[in-house]
Design an enzyme around this catalytic site. Structure first.
Site, PDB file in Angstrom:
ATOM      1  N   GLY A   1      11.235  10.045   1.360  1.00 46.42           N
ATOM      2  CA  GLY A   1      12.022   9.590   3.195  1.00 46.42           C
ATOM      3  C   GLY A   1      10.749   8.312   4.037  1.00 46.42           C
ATOM      4  O   GLY A   1       9.920   7.687   2.762  1.00 46.42           O
TER       5      GLY A   1
ATOM      6  N   CYS B   1       9.026   3.789   5.161  1.00 41.73           N
ATOM      7  CA  CYS B   1       9.339   2.078   4.696  1.00 41.73           C
ATOM      8  C   CYS B   1      10.810   2.765   4.018  1.00 41.73           C
ATOM      9  O   CYS B   1      11.841   1.760   4.075  1.00 41.73           O
ATOM     10  CB  CYS B   1       8.330   2.030   3.617  1.00 41.73           C
ATOM     11  SG  CYS B   1       6.859   2.060   4.344  1.00 41.73           S
TER      12      CYS B   1
ATOM     13  N   LEU C   1       0.488  -1.327   0.000  1.00 44.71           N
ATOM     14  CA  LEU C   1       0.520  -0.003   0.187  1.00 44.71           C
ATOM     15  C   LEU C   1       0.728   1.302  -0.024  1.00 44.71           C
ATOM     16  O   LEU C   1       1.278   0.974   0.703  1.00 44.71           O
ATOM     17  CB  LEU C   1      -0.964   0.035   1.008  1.00 44.71           C
ATOM     18  CG  LEU C   1      -0.390   0.029   2.266  1.00 44.71           C
ATOM     19  CD1 LEU C   1      -0.059   2.097   3.114  1.00 44.71           C
ATOM     20  CD2 LEU C   1      -1.593  -0.600   3.662  1.00 44.71           C
TER      21      LEU C   1
HETATM   22  P1  NAD Z   1       3.270   2.297  12.654  1.00 42.50           P
HETATM   23  O1  NAD Z   1       4.490   2.464  13.120  1.00 42.50           O
HETATM   24  O2  NAD Z   1       2.370   3.471  11.771  1.00 42.50           O
HETATM   25  O3  NAD Z   1       2.448   0.721  13.302  1.00 42.50           O
HETATM   26  C1  NAD Z   1       2.688  -0.598  13.784  1.00 42.50           C
HETATM   27  C2  NAD Z   1       2.249  -1.244  15.244  1.00 42.50           C
HETATM   28  O4  NAD Z   1       2.260  -2.011  15.677  1.00 42.50           O
HETATM   29  C3  NAD Z   1       1.707   0.739  15.862  1.00 42.50           C
HETATM   30  O5  NAD Z   1       0.750   1.113  15.769  1.00 42.50           O
HETATM   31  C4  NAD Z   1       2.452  -0.713  17.366  1.00 42.50           C
HETATM   32  O6  NAD Z   1       1.859   0.421  18.878  1.00 42.50           O
HETATM   33  C5  NAD Z   1       2.273  -1.704  17.264  1.00 42.50           C
HETATM   34  N1  NAD Z   1       2.817  -2.502  18.034  1.00 42.50           N
HETATM   35  C6  NAD Z   1       4.456  -2.943  18.360  1.00 42.50           C
HETATM   36  N2  NAD Z   1       4.061  -3.984  18.581  1.00 42.50           N
HETATM   37  C7  NAD Z   1       3.222  -4.599  18.775  1.00 42.50           C
HETATM   38  C8  NAD Z   1       2.799  -5.952  19.617  1.00 42.50           C
HETATM   39  N3  NAD Z   1       3.965  -6.561  20.453  1.00 42.50           N
HETATM   40  N4  NAD Z   1       1.592  -6.813  19.342  1.00 42.50           N
HETATM   41  C9  NAD Z   1       0.597  -5.587  18.725  1.00 42.50           C
HETATM   42  N5  NAD Z   1       0.741  -4.101  18.366  1.00 42.50           N
HETATM   43  C10 NAD Z   1       2.207  -3.758  18.342  1.00 42.50           C
HETATM   44  O7  NAD Z   1       3.954   1.420  11.537  1.00 42.50           O
HETATM   45  P2  NAD Z   1       3.345   0.850   9.901  1.00 42.50           P
HETATM   46  O8  NAD Z   1       3.869   1.863   8.667  1.00 42.50           O
HETATM   47  O9  NAD Z   1       1.772   0.657  10.147  1.00 42.50           O
HETATM   48  O10 NAD Z   1       4.116  -0.290   9.185  1.00 42.50           O
HETATM   49  C11 NAD Z   1       4.054  -1.917  10.142  1.00 42.50           C
HETATM   50  C12 NAD Z   1       4.657  -2.439   9.233  1.00 42.50           C
HETATM   51  O11 NAD Z   1       4.604  -2.630   7.572  1.00 42.50           O
HETATM   52  C13 NAD Z   1       6.362  -2.164   8.777  1.00 42.50           C
HETATM   53  O12 NAD Z   1       6.985  -3.263   8.677  1.00 42.50           O
HETATM   54  C14 NAD Z   1       5.909  -1.202   7.464  1.00 42.50           C
HETATM   55  O13 NAD Z   1       7.737  -1.122   7.043  1.00 42.50           O
HETATM   56  C15 NAD Z   1       5.257  -2.031   6.598  1.00 42.50           C
HETATM   57  N6  NAD Z   1       4.359  -1.617   5.634  1.00 42.50           N
HETATM   58  C16 NAD Z   1       4.531  -0.121   5.936  1.00 42.50           C
HETATM   59  C17 NAD Z   1       3.608   0.546   4.832  1.00 42.50           C
HETATM   60  C18 NAD Z   1       3.446   2.036   4.648  1.00 42.50           C
HETATM   61  O14 NAD Z   1       2.730   2.810   3.757  1.00 42.50           O
HETATM   62  N7  NAD Z   1       2.666   2.278   6.223  1.00 42.50           N
HETATM   63  C19 NAD Z   1       3.943  -0.148   3.782  1.00 42.50           C
HETATM   64  C20 NAD Z   1       4.039  -0.870   3.631  1.00 42.50           C
HETATM   65  C21 NAD Z   1       4.203  -1.924   4.447  1.00 42.50           C
END
Ligand code: NAD
Length: 461
Positions: free
Chosen positions: A284, A287, A148
């Site tokens: 930036g 990701c 996404l």
């Molecule tokens: P984020 O920091 O917004 O969200 C991560 C969430 O995980 C937080 O709300 C945190 O409180 C929670 N968390 C941490 N430890 C936990 C646990 N033990 N149990 C339950 N919840 C827990 O990060 P994000 O942007 O949502 O990214 C998450 C993953 O997805 C990363 O690996 C990122 O690389 C990947 N990703 C993100 C995107 C994006 O556009 N944001 C796109 C593709 C992939």
């Protein structure tokens, strides 16, 4: 289907709400109590277009709920893991603490036949390490990377351009027999562990994503390592494309060439394409920067550091562009920065998001402040986040108020509010000096010059 989504940040909250919107019964679980309280009240804890609507619909229908209690994952058929995988504090590798903690916390609530679907972006090999723990509980681990784009996350989740599911390999771990296809459903597999659901894991995921599958979205079934690599290599490619054009901008700057015309010209070649060829202050967010660093670090661990050593250069080019924007401001101010009023248009790492993680926009603002400028930042959505992270900067919500009496204006996030909706004439009536640095090459340079502005672009004369 009953689903749990563990980790309710930018990825997980959208995933949970989107899965409820296509008919599943979803529980979102996070350790952050404030986030869960906000989501439970139907309020998005961050800015993402379309999320508030599907969130409140899901909660009102009873299909979507949020909790901090992992025990509520029990009974779900598929458990998505979407927790953060940030850069380690003291190195380039990914910090897998949260993934490990989430899996450990989930284990007691897994039932035989459950599927754990990793969505977090992880170094290749992570799933293979996690799998035995999950298989010991009679469940199957698959990796289902997420592609996404923030700002389009709802649409991208419900209607993605492809779906990738890595399932455990039998025996040697060779990816050869994993097979790949686009929705023919013919893969047949057996588990390395319980032997119960593995052959069906991809089909269960097909059922989860039924609307996208029904419309023929490519559905690629592969092994765990390939699925993990698909994600990081996609981000590595995108980052490389951006840094490539920014490298051309550096050459343009010393030759008098115009990188935007260059990008248009090479972009007409269908093999190259014009998208992601916008020169500027670079990428930036939460990701791309950390993903290319983690990829390089993982390749080193695998003894193949040289295979992706170019990613170090991609990173270096990217970071140099922020400094270049700062230099242009210093030049624009006649090398006299101290006490000068600099208005920074943008704080988010990109438009349609309030995400400021590793934001080039804020990096430029902070560097200018460090040089002694009086920096005022405005942004349609990201000011609250920016204030929390950089309280030393001055923040003004209203764009026009922020522009008033500026000695120089810097565009660092290409929001429509700056790109389309700000006329050079109107801006000119507010500022002290009509000087603008277009850090995103998103303005019509000729129009701004015609209105009496001194215009500086990135890699443009
Ligand atoms: P984020 O920091 O917004 O969200 C991560 C969430 O995980 C937080 O709300 C945190 O409180 C929670 N968390 C941490 N430890 C936990 C646990 N033990 N149990 C339950 N919840 C827990 O990060 P994000 O942007 O949502 O990214 C998450 C993953 O997805 C990363 O690996 C990122 O690389 C990947 N990703 C993100 C995107 C994006 O556009 N944001 C796109 C593709 C992939």
């Amino acid at each position: 289907m009953k689903l749990s989504v563990i980790g309710c940040g930018y990825l997980g909250a959208v995933h949970a709400a989107a899965m409820a919107s296509i008919g599943h019964e979803v529980v979102g679980i996070d350790v952050d109590e404030r986030k869960i309280a906000s989501l439970s009240a139907g309020e998005a804890p961050f800015f993402e277009p379309g999320l508030p609507e599907i969130l409140s619909e899901g909660i009102a229908s009873g299909k979507l709920r949020f909790t901090t209690d992992m025990a509520e994952a029990k009974g779900a058929k598929v458990h998505f893991i979407g927790v953060g995988t940030p850069q380690q504090k003291d190195g380039y590798a990914a910090d897998l603490t949260y993934v490990n903690a989430a899996v450990d916390a989930l284990l007691p609530y897994l039932s035989p036949g459950d599927i754990v679907a990793g969505k977090s972006t992880v170094p290749v090999g992570t799933a293979a390490e996690l799998a035995p723990r999950i298989e010991a509980a009679g469940a199957t681990l698959v990796w289902n990377p997420e592609f996404l784009r923030e700002g389009w996350a709802v649409q991208d989740t419900i209607d993605p351009d492809r779906l990738v599911v890595g399932v455990p390999s039998t025996g040697s771990g060779s990816g050869d027999e994993a097979g790949s296809g686009s929705g023919d459903g013919s893969e047949s597999r057996s588990s390395t562990g319980s032997g119960s659901v593995d052959s069906n894991a991809a089909d269960v995921l097909r059922e989860v994503y039924h609307p996208a599958v029904a419309k023929g979205t490519p559905f690629i079934v592969t092994d765990l390592a390939t699925a993990e690599l698909v994600k990081v290599s996609a981000n590595a490619f995108l980052a490389t494309k951006i840094s490539f054009i920014n490298a051309m901008a550096e050459i343009a700057e010393v030759t008098g060439a115009d990188v935007t015309q260059l990008a248009d010209a090479i972009g007409h070649d269908a093999r190259i394409g014009r998208r992601f060829l916008g020169a500027g202050i670079g990428f930036g967010g939460g990701c791309l920067p950390k993903d290319i660093r983690a990829f390089a670090a993982r390749a080193e661990e695998l003894g193949r550091g040289e295979s992706v050593s170019f990613l170090r250069e991609v990173d270096a080019i990217n970071l140099r562009r922020r400094e270049r924007a700062v230099q242009l401001v210093v030049t624009a101010l006649g090398e006299d920065v101290v006490g000068k009023k600099v208005t920074v248009l943008g704080a988010a790492f990109k438009p349609h998001s309030d995400d400021i993680r590793d934001s080039p926009a804020l990096d430029v603002a902070v560097r200018l402040k460090g040089l002694g400028a009086e920096v005022t930042v405005t942004d349609p959505e990201a000011l609250e986040n920016a204030k929390r992270q950089h309280p030393q900067l001055n923040y003004i919500e209203e764009r026009d108020d922020a522009l008033r009496d500026a000695d120089v204006v810097v565009v660092v996030t290409e929001w429509d509010e700056y790109r389309r909706q700000l006329s050079p004439e109107h801006a000119g009536s507010l500022v002290a000096d009509k000087v603008i640095v277009d850090g995103r090459n998103c303005l019509d340079a000729a129009a701004w010059r015609a209105a009496g502005w001194t215009y500086y672009g990135m890699g443009r004369p």
